[in-house]
Design a protein around this motif. Structure first.
Motif, PDB file in Angstrom:
ATOM      1  N   LEU B 185      45.711  38.243  66.162  1.00  0.00           N
ATOM      2  CA  LEU B 185      46.584  38.413  65.002  1.00  0.00           C
ATOM      3  C   LEU B 185      47.914  37.721  65.319  1.00  0.00           C
ATOM      4  O   LEU B 185      48.583  38.077  66.291  1.00  0.00           O
ATOM      5  CB  LEU B 185      46.799  39.907  64.760  1.00  0.00           C
ATOM      6  CG  LEU B 185      47.626  40.272  63.519  1.00  0.00           C
ATOM      7  CD1 LEU B 185      46.839  39.974  62.249  1.00  0.00           C
ATOM      8  CD2 LEU B 185      47.999  41.760  63.570  1.00  0.00           C
ATOM      9  N   THR B 199      45.413  35.042  61.340  1.00  0.00           N
ATOM     10  CA  THR B 199      44.643  35.188  62.579  1.00  0.00           C
ATOM     11  C   THR B 199      44.266  33.825  63.139  1.00  0.00           C
ATOM     12  O   THR B 199      44.091  32.871  62.386  1.00  0.00           O
ATOM     13  CB  THR B 199      43.342  35.977  62.303  1.00  0.00           C
ATOM     14  OG1 THR B 199      43.686  37.218  61.720  1.00  0.00           O
ATOM     15  CG2 THR B 199      42.559  36.234  63.554  1.00  0.00           C
ATOM     16  N   LYS B 216      42.974  42.565  58.360  1.00  0.00           N
ATOM     17  CA  LYS B 216      42.716  41.873  59.633  1.00  0.00           C
ATOM     18  C   LYS B 216      41.299  41.305  59.639  1.00  0.00           C
ATOM     19  O   LYS B 216      41.051  40.190  60.073  1.00  0.00           O
ATOM     20  CB  LYS B 216      42.879  42.860  60.793  1.00  0.00           C
ATOM     21  CG  LYS B 216      44.321  43.159  61.127  1.00  0.00           C
ATOM     22  CD  LYS B 216      44.417  44.083  62.329  1.00  0.00           C
ATOM     23  CE  LYS B 216      45.744  44.828  62.298  1.00  0.00           C
ATOM     24  NZ  LYS B 216      45.819  45.892  63.316  1.00  0.00           N
ATOM     25  N   GLU B 220      40.073  37.429  59.976  1.00  0.00           N
ATOM     26  CA  GLU B 220      39.179  36.975  61.049  1.00  0.00           C
ATOM     27  C   GLU B 220      37.973  36.231  60.483  1.00  0.00           C
ATOM     28  O   GLU B 220      37.551  35.197  61.016  1.00  0.00           O
ATOM     29  CB  GLU B 220      38.715  38.181  61.882  1.00  0.00           C
ATOM     30  CG  GLU B 220      39.823  38.766  62.743  1.00  0.00           C
ATOM     31  CD  GLU B 220      39.391  39.995  63.523  1.00  0.00           C
ATOM     32  OE1 GLU B 220      40.241  40.568  64.208  1.00  0.00           O
ATOM     33  OE2 GLU B 220      38.194  40.375  63.434  1.00  0.00           O
TER      34      GLU B 220
END
Lengths: 233, 233
Positions: B185, B199, B216, B220
């Motif tokens: 991150l 990310t 998050k 990703e």
């Protein structure tokens, strides 16, 4: 390994002659995701991937068993019989009989909500144990275990409500070895739309049951049902 | 055995190094029920019971392959991937690639209605062939066959639309051997209800992709998708 686990390892050895080479696989099989979630610092793996594998191992071994045991049963009936053997409540019961419910590691929330008695959880546990055993010792070891735990139930007729009377009669009579079963139409009477058929069933030439019905097939089923009834008396 | 069958036996040997000990099993696997119905005097058996068995053989071998190939993928994704590999149109396509469609024995009605090209029929044929091979030569022979016919498709990414980007990236990068993939991150901004995350994904310490998203996890996935795109350029 704690004491509870040692007791389990001993019971597997004594009751089923199973000794894991890789004890970590056995531990993983008995680790529920709720336990992993509550012990994140321990970097454990839960039993779900083993269940994925064990499910397929069970499916094959049950299929092979049924395929060989019932050489005359068509595919549709084999599929039904297999479904009744591998369904959730059947597998949960096998898990209980093996005492597996005592040894699974659960999170507190799961424990308090009665997870240890839940069929779905015990079914998954039974499958993950089979998956672990397969990875540790190959297919035949799992087959030997099922021969002790699952297949005798079929031999004892636990799933025979899934079979029709003719199939069940065949299964019962052939337990002691090969026999020749034949159905003979002895009479038919009445007009086409309400015709009645009478049938007799013979085992190695000996009359063992009589039946009647609105079709030849129904009369044979009736004869088989009557033969089964007399055999059980 | 007629000439067509001899040609098939030769092709199995040349293409897959498979030689049946019990040729009757192979013949049964390639005998559709419609053919049996039209040749009652020949007392043939159709391939349906072999399909019952072969279905379970395939399920286990595919499960085992996925379990070993993707040690980090959770059970839910393994199940999805397995389903995409063993579904009807996939198996029918494997049967065609092996030329099985040329050799199945069909009744005339089935032939005339286009049965030889029907996915459901070819899927059953593929499974009954596996069942016959299993009975003739045990599990590992079937595994070797699948290694030639089915598993390379997974390695080539034929089923990777079933995988999310992170899983696919891992699969692609680990083809050449073990690598360490990590997601970092790098930034997050905005109020809680519309926060954005940035990310980066690294392979053995080397930056290979950047992404952003509203969580998050989404960031990703985006980074993995971008990395895959660049790898394919």
């Amino acid at each position: 390994m704690d004491e509870m686990d040692n007791q389990f390892v001993t019971s597997l050895k004594e009751n089923y002659q199973i000794v894991f080479q890789e004890i970590g696989l056995l531990e993983q099989a008995f680790t529920h995701s709720s336990y992993v979630n509550e012990h994140r610092n321990m970097a454990l793996s839960d039993n779900e991937r083993l269940e994925f594998l064990g499910d397929a191992v069970l499916e094959l071994l049950v299929s092979q068993y049924l395929y060989r045991k019932f050489p005359e049963i068509p595919e549709g009936k084999l599929t039904k019989l297999r479904a009744s053997m591998v369904r959730e409540d059947s597998l949960a019961e096998f898990a209980r009989e093996c005492g597996f419910d005592q040894y699974i590691r659960l999170g507190k929330g799961e424990e308090n909500s009665g997870g240890r008695q839940r069929n779905s959880l015990l079914c998954d546990l039974f499958e993950s144990f089979l998956g672990a055993l397969y990875l540790d010792q190959e297919l035949e070891a799992v087959n030997q275990f099922l021969k002790k735990v699952v297949f005798p139930k079929v031999d004892a007729g636990a799933f025979s409500h899934e079979m029709d009377h003719k199939t069940k009669l065949q299964e019962v009579l052939q337990r002691a070895g090969d026999v020749f079963i034949d159905y003979r139409l002895t009479n038919e009477e009445g007009p086409a739309h309400e015709r009645v058929f009478w049938t007799e069933v013979y085992c190695d030439g000996q009359l063992i049951g009589r039946g009647q019905g609105k079709s030849k097939k129904a009369a044979e089923q009736d004869a088989a049902a009557n033969a089964l009834r007399q055999l059980n008396e």
